[in-house]
Design a protein around this motif. Sequence first.
Motif, PDB file in Angstrom:
ATOM      1  N   GLU A 181      10.479  -8.204 -12.064  1.00  0.00           N
ATOM      2  CA  GLU A 181      11.006  -8.976 -11.028  1.00  0.00           C
ATOM      3  C   GLU A 181      10.686  -8.778  -9.573  1.00  0.00           C
ATOM      4  O   GLU A 181      10.241  -9.880  -8.692  1.00  0.00           O
ATOM      5  CB  GLU A 181      12.539  -8.671 -10.997  1.00  0.00           C
ATOM      6  CG  GLU A 181      13.118  -8.950 -12.116  1.00  0.00           C
ATOM      7  CD  GLU A 181      14.619  -8.579 -12.513  1.00  0.00           C
ATOM      8  OE1 GLU A 181      15.563  -9.202 -12.859  1.00  0.00           O
ATOM      9  OE2 GLU A 181      14.903  -7.453 -11.723  1.00  0.00           O
ATOM     10  N   PHE A 182      10.232  -7.613  -9.173  1.00  0.00           N
ATOM     11  CA  PHE A 182       9.648  -7.283  -7.901  1.00  0.00           C
ATOM     12  C   PHE A 182       8.119  -8.056  -7.906  1.00  0.00           C
ATOM     13  O   PHE A 182       7.845  -8.649  -6.856  1.00  0.00           O
ATOM     14  CB  PHE A 182       9.489  -5.831  -7.792  1.00  0.00           C
ATOM     15  CG  PHE A 182       8.631  -5.374  -6.813  1.00  0.00           C
ATOM     16  CD1 PHE A 182       9.137  -5.345  -5.402  1.00  0.00           C
ATOM     17  CD2 PHE A 182       7.287  -4.972  -6.782  1.00  0.00           C
ATOM     18  CE1 PHE A 182       8.493  -4.844  -4.271  1.00  0.00           C
ATOM     19  CE2 PHE A 182       6.569  -4.583  -5.490  1.00  0.00           C
ATOM     20  CZ  PHE A 182       7.217  -4.444  -4.389  1.00  0.00           C
TER      21      PHE A 182
ATOM     22  N   GLY B 218      14.705  -7.650   1.284  1.00  0.00           N
ATOM     23  CA  GLY B 218      15.648  -6.778   0.510  1.00  0.00           C
ATOM     24  C   GLY B 218      14.850  -6.364  -0.848  1.00  0.00           C
ATOM     25  O   GLY B 218      15.226  -5.482  -1.517  1.00  0.00           O
ATOM     26  N   VAL B 219      13.580  -6.876  -1.001  1.00  0.00           N
ATOM     27  CA  VAL B 219      13.025  -6.756  -2.273  1.00  0.00           C
ATOM     28  C   VAL B 219      12.676  -5.289  -2.501  1.00  0.00           C
ATOM     29  O   VAL B 219      12.886  -4.810  -3.439  1.00  0.00           O
ATOM     30  CB  VAL B 219      11.920  -7.779  -2.310  1.00  0.00           C
ATOM     31  CG1 VAL B 219      11.083  -7.281  -3.519  1.00  0.00           C
ATOM     32  CG2 VAL B 219      12.327  -9.398  -2.614  1.00  0.00           C
ATOM     33  N   VAL B 220      11.898  -4.944  -1.483  1.00  0.00           N
ATOM     34  CA  VAL B 220      11.272  -3.529  -1.634  1.00  0.00           C
ATOM     35  C   VAL B 220      12.319  -2.592  -1.740  1.00  0.00           C
ATOM     36  O   VAL B 220      12.270  -1.488  -2.623  1.00  0.00           O
ATOM     37  CB  VAL B 220      10.537  -3.190  -0.252  1.00  0.00           C
ATOM     38  CG1 VAL B 220       9.766  -1.880  -0.443  1.00  0.00           C
ATOM     39  CG2 VAL B 220       9.210  -4.139  -0.293  1.00  0.00           C
ATOM     40  N   THR B 221      13.449  -2.584  -0.855  1.00  0.00           N
ATOM     41  CA  THR B 221      14.548  -1.696  -0.885  1.00  0.00           C
ATOM     42  C   THR B 221      15.483  -1.567  -2.401  1.00  0.00           C
ATOM     43  O   THR B 221      15.605  -0.656  -2.835  1.00  0.00           O
ATOM     44  CB  THR B 221      15.674  -2.078   0.265  1.00  0.00           C
ATOM     45  OG1 THR B 221      14.992  -1.940   1.236  1.00  0.00           O
ATOM     46  CG2 THR B 221      16.620  -0.805   0.102  1.00  0.00           C
ATOM     47  N   SER B 222      15.331  -3.068  -2.798  1.00  0.00           N
ATOM     48  CA  SER B 222      16.032  -3.016  -4.198  1.00  0.00           C
ATOM     49  C   SER B 222      15.184  -2.335  -5.171  1.00  0.00           C
ATOM     50  O   SER B 222      15.734  -1.692  -6.085  1.00  0.00           O
ATOM     51  CB  SER B 222      16.124  -4.584  -4.416  1.00  0.00           C
ATOM     52  OG  SER B 222      17.331  -5.035  -3.499  1.00  0.00           O
ATOM     53  N   PHE B 223      13.815  -2.655  -5.095  1.00  0.00           N
ATOM     54  CA  PHE B 223      13.019  -2.243  -6.003  1.00  0.00           C
ATOM     55  C   PHE B 223      12.867  -0.570  -6.092  1.00  0.00           C
ATOM     56  O   PHE B 223      12.949   0.099  -7.194  1.00  0.00           O
ATOM     57  CB  PHE B 223      11.263  -2.558  -5.863  1.00  0.00           C
ATOM     58  CG  PHE B 223      10.584  -2.087  -6.628  1.00  0.00           C
ATOM     59  CD1 PHE B 223      10.782  -2.201  -8.249  1.00  0.00           C
ATOM     60  CD2 PHE B 223       9.298  -1.255  -6.160  1.00  0.00           C
ATOM     61  CE1 PHE B 223       9.642  -1.844  -8.856  1.00  0.00           C
ATOM     62  CE2 PHE B 223       8.586  -0.933  -7.095  1.00  0.00           C
ATOM     63  CZ  PHE B 223       8.505  -1.038  -8.581  1.00  0.00           C
TER      64      PHE B 223
ATOM     65  N   LEU C 221      -1.465  -6.382  -8.152  1.00  0.00           N
ATOM     66  CA  LEU C 221      -0.880  -7.255  -6.987  1.00  0.00           C
ATOM     67  C   LEU C 221      -1.125  -7.217  -5.697  1.00  0.00           C
ATOM     68  O   LEU C 221      -1.610  -8.041  -5.018  1.00  0.00           O
ATOM     69  CB  LEU C 221       0.845  -6.766  -6.947  1.00  0.00           C
ATOM     70  CG  LEU C 221       1.652  -7.696  -6.035  1.00  0.00           C
ATOM     71  CD1 LEU C 221       1.762  -9.353  -6.175  1.00  0.00           C
ATOM     72  CD2 LEU C 221       2.957  -7.143  -6.070  1.00  0.00           C
ATOM     73  N   LEU C 222      -1.713  -5.795  -5.421  1.00  0.00           N
ATOM     74  CA  LEU C 222      -2.233  -5.695  -3.946  1.00  0.00           C
ATOM     75  C   LEU C 222      -3.819  -6.179  -4.017  1.00  0.00           C
ATOM     76  O   LEU C 222      -4.151  -6.630  -3.193  1.00  0.00           O
ATOM     77  CB  LEU C 222      -2.131  -4.003  -3.725  1.00  0.00           C
ATOM     78  CG  LEU C 222      -2.723  -3.365  -2.596  1.00  0.00           C
ATOM     79  CD1 LEU C 222      -2.168  -4.029  -1.309  1.00  0.00           C
ATOM     80  CD2 LEU C 222      -3.004  -1.812  -2.564  1.00  0.00           C
ATOM     81  N   PHE C 223      -4.446  -6.065  -5.210  1.00  0.00           N
ATOM     82  CA  PHE C 223      -5.729  -6.709  -5.223  1.00  0.00           C
ATOM     83  C   PHE C 223      -5.672  -8.003  -5.099  1.00  0.00           C
ATOM     84  O   PHE C 223      -6.368  -8.602  -4.508  1.00  0.00           O
ATOM     85  CB  PHE C 223      -6.385  -6.482  -6.737  1.00  0.00           C
ATOM     86  CG  PHE C 223      -7.569  -6.785  -6.949  1.00  0.00           C
ATOM     87  CD1 PHE C 223      -8.799  -6.390  -6.298  1.00  0.00           C
ATOM     88  CD2 PHE C 223      -7.808  -7.971  -7.749  1.00  0.00           C
ATOM     89  CE1 PHE C 223      -9.937  -6.982  -6.528  1.00  0.00           C
ATOM     90  CE2 PHE C 223      -8.816  -8.665  -8.085  1.00  0.00           C
ATOM     91  CZ  PHE C 223      -9.873  -8.001  -7.533  1.00  0.00           C
TER      92      PHE C 223
ATOM     93  N   GLN D 146       0.694  -1.372   0.095  1.00  0.00           N
ATOM     94  CA  GLN D 146      -0.073  -0.064   0.051  1.00  0.00           C
ATOM     95  C   GLN D 146       0.840   1.364  -0.014  1.00  0.00           C
ATOM     96  O   GLN D 146       0.547   2.112  -0.730  1.00  0.00           O
ATOM     97  CB  GLN D 146      -0.886  -0.070   1.267  1.00  0.00           C
ATOM     98  CG  GLN D 146      -2.154  -1.021   1.198  1.00  0.00           C
ATOM     99  CD  GLN D 146      -2.935  -1.179   2.317  1.00  0.00           C
ATOM    100  OE1 GLN D 146      -2.536  -0.877   3.340  1.00  0.00           O
ATOM    101  NE2 GLN D 146      -3.937  -1.909   2.279  1.00  0.00           N
ATOM    102  N   THR D 147       2.025   1.072   0.904  1.00  0.00           N
ATOM    103  CA  THR D 147       2.842   2.375   0.717  1.00  0.00           C
ATOM    104  C   THR D 147       3.460   2.587  -0.788  1.00  0.00           C
ATOM    105  O   THR D 147       3.470   3.791  -1.087  1.00  0.00           O
ATOM    106  CB  THR D 147       4.016   2.143   1.800  1.00  0.00           C
ATOM    107  OG1 THR D 147       3.346   1.901   3.101  1.00  0.00           O
ATOM    108  CG2 THR D 147       4.855   3.338   1.691  1.00  0.00           C
ATOM    109  N   THR D 148       3.768   1.540  -1.157  1.00  0.00           N
ATOM    110  CA  THR D 148       4.520   1.450  -2.567  1.00  0.00           C
ATOM    111  C   THR D 148       3.561   2.005  -3.448  1.00  0.00           C
ATOM    112  O   THR D 148       3.866   2.803  -4.457  1.00  0.00           O
ATOM    113  CB  THR D 148       4.930   0.166  -2.980  1.00  0.00           C
ATOM    114  OG1 THR D 148       5.822  -0.472  -1.900  1.00  0.00           O
ATOM    115  CG2 THR D 148       5.783   0.148  -4.174  1.00  0.00           C
ATOM    116  N   VAL D 149       2.390   1.553  -3.500  1.00  0.00           N
ATOM    117  CA  VAL D 149       1.443   1.843  -4.641  1.00  0.00           C
ATOM    118  C   VAL D 149       1.087   3.580  -4.457  1.00  0.00           C
ATOM    119  O   VAL D 149       0.887   4.290  -5.424  1.00  0.00           O
ATOM    120  CB  VAL D 149      -0.106   1.070  -4.243  1.00  0.00           C
ATOM    121  CG1 VAL D 149      -1.122   1.748  -5.016  1.00  0.00           C
ATOM    122  CG2 VAL D 149       0.118  -0.323  -4.862  1.00  0.00           C
TER     123      VAL D 149
END
Length: 422
Positions: free
Chosen positions: A383-384, A369-374, A188-190, A162-165
């Motif tokens: 990939e994310f 590390g996925v979110v940080t890398s994205f 993806l969130l859905f 939700q933060t990313t969206v």
Amino acid sequence: MRLLFSLFFLVVGFHSVLAQSVASQDSLLLTLQQADSLFVKNNVLLLAERFRVDASQAQILQASLYDNPTVTLEVSSYNNETRRVLDVGGQGQKTVAIQQLLYTAGKRNKRIALASEAAQLTQFELLDLLRGLRFDLRSRFYSIYFQQKTLARFDQQLATLQTTVAAYEVQYNRNNVSLRELLRLKALLFQLSNDRTAILFQLADDQRALRTLLSIDQPIKPVVADETLARYRLPTQTEDTLQQLAVRNRPDLKAIESLTRQAELNYNLQKALAVPDMRVGGTYDQAGSYIQNYVGLSVSADIPVFNRNQGAIRAARSQIQHQGQLQRQKAIQVGNEVATALQKVREVERRVQSVEQPFTDQFDQLNRGVVTSFQKGNITLLEFVDLIEAYNDSISQLNRLKADRVSAYEELNYLVGEDLFR
């Protein structure tokens, strides 16, 4: 696109309402031992079955009672000499007779034995009901525990997504990202919200069943220590030993054996019923016999000429053979059930041991590390999304596998009829 947005907000909104309704009630923290104690104390089906046991015990008392004596009184309706109605005085006439039925061939004791065996059957049925309900209780308990763990992971992922969206919507409004990328993240969130809602539905069903078993109206939050899960390990007994334990312990098999014994006892009773009973009595006749104030003794019995209870004896003999076949079939079924349950335990244990610790550690490390890398642009959107989907699916599958593992061990307990993992 409007349809996608509508569905997204509908699912997220419904998911939020469902979560708030669950959270609005205070959860009851229970260990498995506490749940077991509450179950034995409160379960309505067990309480009702205990009344059946009491009723069957009362049938033993009833079978032990003797028949009441029969008393007959006869008086003259009208005395022609004295011209008196219902003359029972010194110049009138009255007859008093008493008769008692005496059972022969041990019928009373045979009825008591049959009623006692029927009472024993109700106790086996109570134990079998307890065994089945306890298996359901423990399966639901651990299913709720692992579903709640999965939901906790999903909540973390939902908060991150939700933060990313939200951040992507800001960048989209600034024309820094495309609509396709924003919609892919919202999709993806859905999907994650849908998966969480499906788990919530299953959790609600398990909670309803568990609350019914415990006869309470509060949601349950299982408390499970690591050592509690560690006690579930491959049994040291051989398959033959476990099958012998099941034959010795299973109340449903004992119930079948009790029915066979009842058929044998009924056969003995039916043969005894072919022997005529005796009726012994006494008679007092004031003026109607060859002497005044006649006192006599009487003995009577049926003569077994036509009815020697042949049909009932034959039916009882056939019932013994019928129950004997059912008992042998049940013994075969019990052995096969134990063998299959042991096979399932070995397979699920092999799967859990092969994936649990290294698999969980690696995926948790990767997910952190996925979110940080994205966000830093080190991985692409595709990939994310793939990594997030793989992580969520794997966590859900792993917790389901852990729940299946405990359920397989509890099923082995259920089929052996003994708590093997204390």
